[in-house]
Design a protein around this motif. Structure first.
Motif, PDB file in Angstrom:
ATOM      1  N   PHE A  55       0.784  -1.213  -0.047  1.00 44.26           N
ATOM      2  CA  PHE A  55       0.061   0.005   0.005  1.00 44.26           C
ATOM      3  C   PHE A  55       0.651   1.330  -0.023  1.00 44.26           C
ATOM      4  O   PHE A  55       0.315   2.363  -0.003  1.00 44.26           O
ATOM      5  N   THR A  57       2.829   2.649  -2.321  1.00 46.40           N
ATOM      6  CA  THR A  57       2.624   3.357  -3.777  1.00 46.40           C
ATOM      7  C   THR A  57       1.194   3.763  -3.856  1.00 46.40           C
ATOM      8  O   THR A  57       1.045   4.971  -4.341  1.00 46.40           O
ATOM      9  N   ILE A  58       0.260   2.784  -3.485  1.00 45.24           N
ATOM     10  CA  ILE A  58      -1.172   3.239  -3.550  1.00 45.24           C
ATOM     11  C   ILE A  58      -1.335   4.283  -2.692  1.00 45.24           C
ATOM     12  O   ILE A  58      -2.141   5.302  -3.192  1.00 45.24           O
ATOM     13  N   LYS A  59      -1.039   4.418  -1.505  1.00 45.56           N
ATOM     14  CA  LYS A  59      -1.339   5.833  -0.757  1.00 45.56           C
ATOM     15  C   LYS A  59      -0.742   6.801  -1.227  1.00 45.56           C
ATOM     16  O   LYS A  59      -1.117   7.957  -1.212  1.00 45.56           O
ATOM     17  N   TYR A  61       0.221   7.523  -4.388  1.00 44.15           N
ATOM     18  CA  TYR A  61      -0.572   8.045  -5.641  1.00 44.15           C
ATOM     19  C   TYR A  61      -1.961   8.579  -5.081  1.00 44.15           C
ATOM     20  O   TYR A  61      -2.092   9.583  -5.751  1.00 44.15           O
ATOM     21  N   TRP A  65      -2.925  12.350  -5.946  1.00 41.16           N
ATOM     22  CA  TRP A  65      -3.362  12.206  -7.540  1.00 41.16           C
ATOM     23  C   TRP A  65      -3.434  13.399  -8.169  1.00 41.16           C
ATOM     24  O   TRP A  65      -3.671  13.156  -9.368  1.00 41.16           O
ATOM     25  N   LEU A  76      -2.668   3.750 -11.443  1.00 42.95           N
ATOM     26  CA  LEU A  76      -3.261   2.848 -10.460  1.00 42.95           C
ATOM     27  C   LEU A  76      -4.412   2.139 -11.245  1.00 42.95           C
ATOM     28  O   LEU A  76      -4.377   0.946 -11.176  1.00 42.95           O
ATOM     29  N   ASP A 129       2.961  -3.323  -4.568  1.00 38.25           N
ATOM     30  CA  ASP A 129       1.477  -2.914  -4.705  1.00 38.25           C
ATOM     31  C   ASP A 129       1.107  -3.104  -6.379  1.00 38.25           C
ATOM     32  O   ASP A 129      -0.117  -3.289  -6.657  1.00 38.25           O
ATOM     33  N   LEU A 133      -2.555  -4.826  -7.451  1.00 38.70           N
ATOM     34  CA  LEU A 133      -3.328  -4.174  -8.334  1.00 38.70           C
ATOM     35  C   LEU A 133      -3.529  -5.102  -9.509  1.00 38.70           C
ATOM     36  O   LEU A 133      -4.807  -5.314 -10.170  1.00 38.70           O
TER      37      LEU A 133
END
Length: 161
Positions: A55, A57-59, A61, A65, A76, A129, A133
């Protein structure tokens, strides 16, 4: 429905396109430079830039954003959408892959293989991540396959086939 033979051909084409977009995305001259630089240090550099924290990279991004110049949301979504066909086609061409666990294990190892290749080759960056995904995308494709299969089977039962 598309025949199994045609689905296999589409699957091979899909895999080639996927590898081109994810792994071999650089111009040929840049890829030659990368290959020429392959030494032990390249592996250590890859480890240094790799993301092993789920998480992270997800967080990052999501938090950023709306940064101009970088389409983080697209990255993503792209990591998910690119693998929907895998989750759909795999059970269509391989009977064993119709079982959820088998399909997801196959997807996981394919995605892990791509990420490890990126780590070892410097043709990309390893990111845990991306594995998550990509597997979510394949899961969406698998669910689409199951819904389509259910509708097809229901239609056959109603028509006495």
């Amino acid at each position: 429905m598309i025949s199994k033979k045609h689905m296999r051909i589409l699957f091979v084409i899909y895999l080639l396109i996927l590898l081109r977009v994810i792994v071999f995305k650089y111009p040929l001259a840049q890829m030659r430079e990368i290959v020429a630089s392959w030494k032990r240090e390249v592996f250590w550099e890859g480890l240094g830039s790799a993301n092993f924290e789920l998480f992270k990279t997800i967080k990052l991004y999501i938090r950023h954003w709306d940064n101009k110049g970088i389409n983080r949301f697209g990255n993503l979504i792209g990591n998910i959408v690119a693998f929907i066909p895998l989750g759909y086609m795999l059970p269509r061409i391989c009977k064993a892959s119709r079982h959820f666990i088998i399909c997801m294990v196959q997807v996981f190892f394919l995605v892990l293989g791509i990420e490890l290749f990126q780590l070892l080759s410097a043709f990309g960056v390893f990111d845990v991540d991306d594995i998550l995904l990509n597997c979510l995308g394949a899961l969406a494709g698998y669910l689409f396959f199951k819904i389509e299969d259910y509708i097809y089977q229901k239609g056959n039962r109603e028509n006495g086939l």
